[in-house]
Write an enzyme that holds these catalytic residues in place. Structure first.
Site, PDB file in Angstrom:
ATOM      1  N   GLY A  42      -0.405 -10.419  -1.905  1.00  0.00           N
ATOM      2  CA  GLY A  42      -0.370 -10.653  -0.457  1.00  0.00           C
ATOM      3  C   GLY A  42      -1.730 -10.692   0.196  1.00  0.00           C
ATOM      4  N   GLY A 142       4.991 -10.364   5.665  1.00  0.00           N
ATOM      5  CA  GLY A 142       3.652  -9.996   6.144  1.00  0.00           C
ATOM      6  C   GLY A 142       3.250 -10.650   7.447  1.00  0.00           C
ATOM      7  N   SER A 143       1.940 -10.883   7.576  1.00  0.00           N
ATOM      8  CA  SER A 143       1.400 -11.381   8.845  1.00  0.00           C
ATOM      9  C   SER A 143       0.244 -12.338   8.590  1.00  0.00           C
ATOM     10  CB  SER A 143       0.892 -10.199   9.678  1.00  0.00           C
ATOM     11  OG  SER A 143      -0.182  -9.576   9.004  1.00  0.00           O
ATOM     12  N   HIS A 445     -17.005  24.364  -1.095  1.00  0.00           N
ATOM     13  CA  HIS A 445     -18.296  24.257  -0.429  1.00  0.00           C
ATOM     14  C   HIS A 445     -19.326  23.721  -1.402  1.00  0.00           C
ATOM     15  CE1 HIS A 445     -21.644  25.244   2.196  1.00  0.00           C
ATOM     16  NE2 HIS A 445     -22.259  25.738   1.137  1.00  0.00           N
TER      17      HIS A 445
END
Ligand code: FAD
Ligand code: NAD
Length: 466
Positions: A42, A142-143, A445
């Protein structure tokens, strides 16, 4: 129902569709996926997330070699850019990843139906002139880029491009104008700025990055300006003319006023994306899209037509690959009779600039609008030992909690690795964490993630390092 060719047909092989197809096959359903592109994956893998991140990484290395490494005593003399190698490396990553999906389809016995799919009826899809039937059909189309009237895109060597063209410019522009100060404009604008272009961002609204927390929107504008981007906020483009390899854009204040022109040798149109539903022949199944062209669905991703489901960028919600993927998993599980759920309140979003910009959950304004009394705290990255040591002083982490229950409602951050840091808040929110839960979780840390702990400690008013 009579015997069908498949149990499930998924239309579209983006992160929504390919994940849905693979999960359906894993759950024992005979599955096909229709995709008209030459390669699977995609928008995300072909012209979106992956190629843009390849260029963001490459251009960041170039910027570091030019401006970042020397203070650590690493002297790179005569750093130069081989743009075609950078673009080639991006293409290789795309080829590897899209090929990887083809391999996964074969491994999971998903049939790839190559071509454009359209509905014949609620259980039949036509692909390349041939009809295929299935008990369930998933729309995952999708787009695509939203066009800007009067500003015509030409991705094949033209001056005005959209995100697809901006991923393959043959040379570094002298002046790039980006129309739209959203995610694409800032990511791809950053790429070309790092490689040497002057970049001007024209944004209609008075702030960048709509949808993000206001503090983030203000701070990111400062950072992009410091990096050399020119920001023209509250400004609109009203026309464009292209002549001899240059574009002349007419701009004016968004609220109206005197027009001016700017010249550019590259223009990136990045004003949003719109769902792909044209050509699906939804009329054949009596399915209408909403005003934004999206397919409406219920909590289970079912449309109002029985046996037809929809996911990803073509349905309401943020247009993000990981949201599409999670919906792909969930829809397949629902089709298979299992319980597939996506918690849409906890979808992180990340802008992959340097520093990265990330958030999850509610913005402070959104939390107030939703009726919460809010406690929040902003811990600056300047006070985080690792960021300070790495000379990455920009940004902060903001944790937002409900004042009564202390439950975390959202977190927003700007930091070199904010995209990675946001994951811990998403997970904490999934577990219903309070800010105290995060504050009392031991963080290694020195890490950037300690800033999340400190911001959570700050919600109670007791941070240590500031
Ligand atoms: P898509 O990926 O758009 O896939 C849909 C597929 O369906 C397409 O391949 C299309 O060819 C096919 N199709 C459509 N209609 C038919 C039809 N009728 N028949 C057959 N096939 C059809 N998101 C992130 O989360 N992180 C990022 O870093 C990120 N970066 C991005 C960068 C850019 C430049 C762009 C443009 C987008 C980016 N996105 C990012 C957004 C992300 O790409 C999308 O949210 C995601 O791809 C949506 O997945 P989808 O499966 O819904 O649709
Ligand atoms: P966007 O919605 O993020 O930004 C578009 C911007 O353009 C907005 O700020 C809007 O106010 C502005 N705008 C709209 N019309 C305008 C006009 N006429 N003139 C000037 N400005 C105008 O859209 P995008 O950047 O195109 O990205 C599209 C989608 O792709 C987004 O939904 C995003 O989620 C997704 N995406 C995600 C990532 C990521 O997750 N890192 C990266 C790229 C794209």
């Amino acid at each position: 129902m009579a015997e069908t060719d498949f149990d499930v047909i998924v239309i579209g092989a983006g992160p929504g569709g390919y994940v849905a197809a693979i999960r359906a096959a894993q759950l024992g359903l005979k599955t096909a996926c229709v995709e008209s592109r030459e390669t699977l994956g995609g928008t995300c893998l072909n012209v979106g997330c992956i190629p843009s991140k390849a260029l963001l990484h490459g251009s960041e290395l170039f910027e570091e070699a030019n401006h970042g490494m020397a203070k650590f005593g690493v002297i790179a003399k005569e750093v130069s850019l081989d743009l075609s190698a950078m673009l080639g490396e991006k293409d290789t990553a795309v080829k590897e990843l899209t090929g990887g999906i083809e391999y996964l389809f074969k491994k999971n016995k998903v049939t790839w139906l190559k071509g454009k799919g359209s509905f014949v009826d609620a259980s039949t899809v036509k692909v390349d002139g041939k009809d295929y039937t299935a008990k369930d059909i998933v729309i995952a189309t999708g787009s695509s880029v939203t066009p800007l009237p009067g500003v015509d895109v030409d991705n094949d060597g033209g001056v005005i491009v959209d995100s697809t063209g901006a991923l393959k410019l043959p040379k570094v522009p002298e002046h790039m104008v980006v129309i739209g100060g959203g995610v694409i404009g800032l990511e791809l604008g950053s790429v070309w700025r790092r490689l040497g272009a002057k970049v001007t961002v024209v944004e209609f609204l008075d702030k960048l990055l709509p949808g993000m927390d206001d503090d983030i929107r203000k701070e990111s504008a400062k950072i992009f300006k410091k990096q050399g981007m020119e920001l023209k906020l509250s400004t609109k483009v009203t026309g464009a003319e292209v002549k001899d390899g240059k574009a002349t854009l007419t701009i004016e204040p968004a609220a109206g006023g005197d027009a001016e022109t700017i010249e550019a040798d590259a223009v990136l149109v990045a004003i949003g994306r719109r769902p792909n539903t044209d050509g699906l022949n939804l009329e054949a199944i009596g399915l209408e899209t909403n005003q934004r062209g999206q397919v409406e669905i219920d909590h289970d991703f079912a449309t109002k037509v029985e046996g037809v489901w929809a996911i990803g960028d073509c349905v309401p919600g943020p247009m993000l690959a990981h949201k599409a993927e999670d919906e792909g998993l969930a829809v397949a599980e629902n089709i298979a009779g299992e319980v597939g759920i996506v918690n849409h309140a906890v979808i992180p979003s990340v802008v992959y600039t340097m520093p990265e910009i990330a958030g999850v959950g509610m913005t402070e304004a959104g939390a107030k609008e939703a009726g919460h009394t809010v406690k929040s705290f902003k811990f600056p990255m300047m006070a985080n030992s690792r960021a300070k040591t790495n000379r990455e002083p920009d940004g902060f982490v903001k944790v937002i909690a409900d004042a009564e229950t202390d439950r975390v409602l959202g977190a927003w951050m700007i930091a070199s690795v904010a995209g990675t840091m946001v994951a811990q808040v998403a997970q904490a929110m999934e577990f219903g964490a309070t800010s105290e839960d995060i504050a009392y979780t031991c963080h290694a840390h020195p890490t950037h993630a300690e800033a999340v702990k400190e911001a959570a400690m700050g919600v109670k008013g007791l941070p240590i390092h500031i």
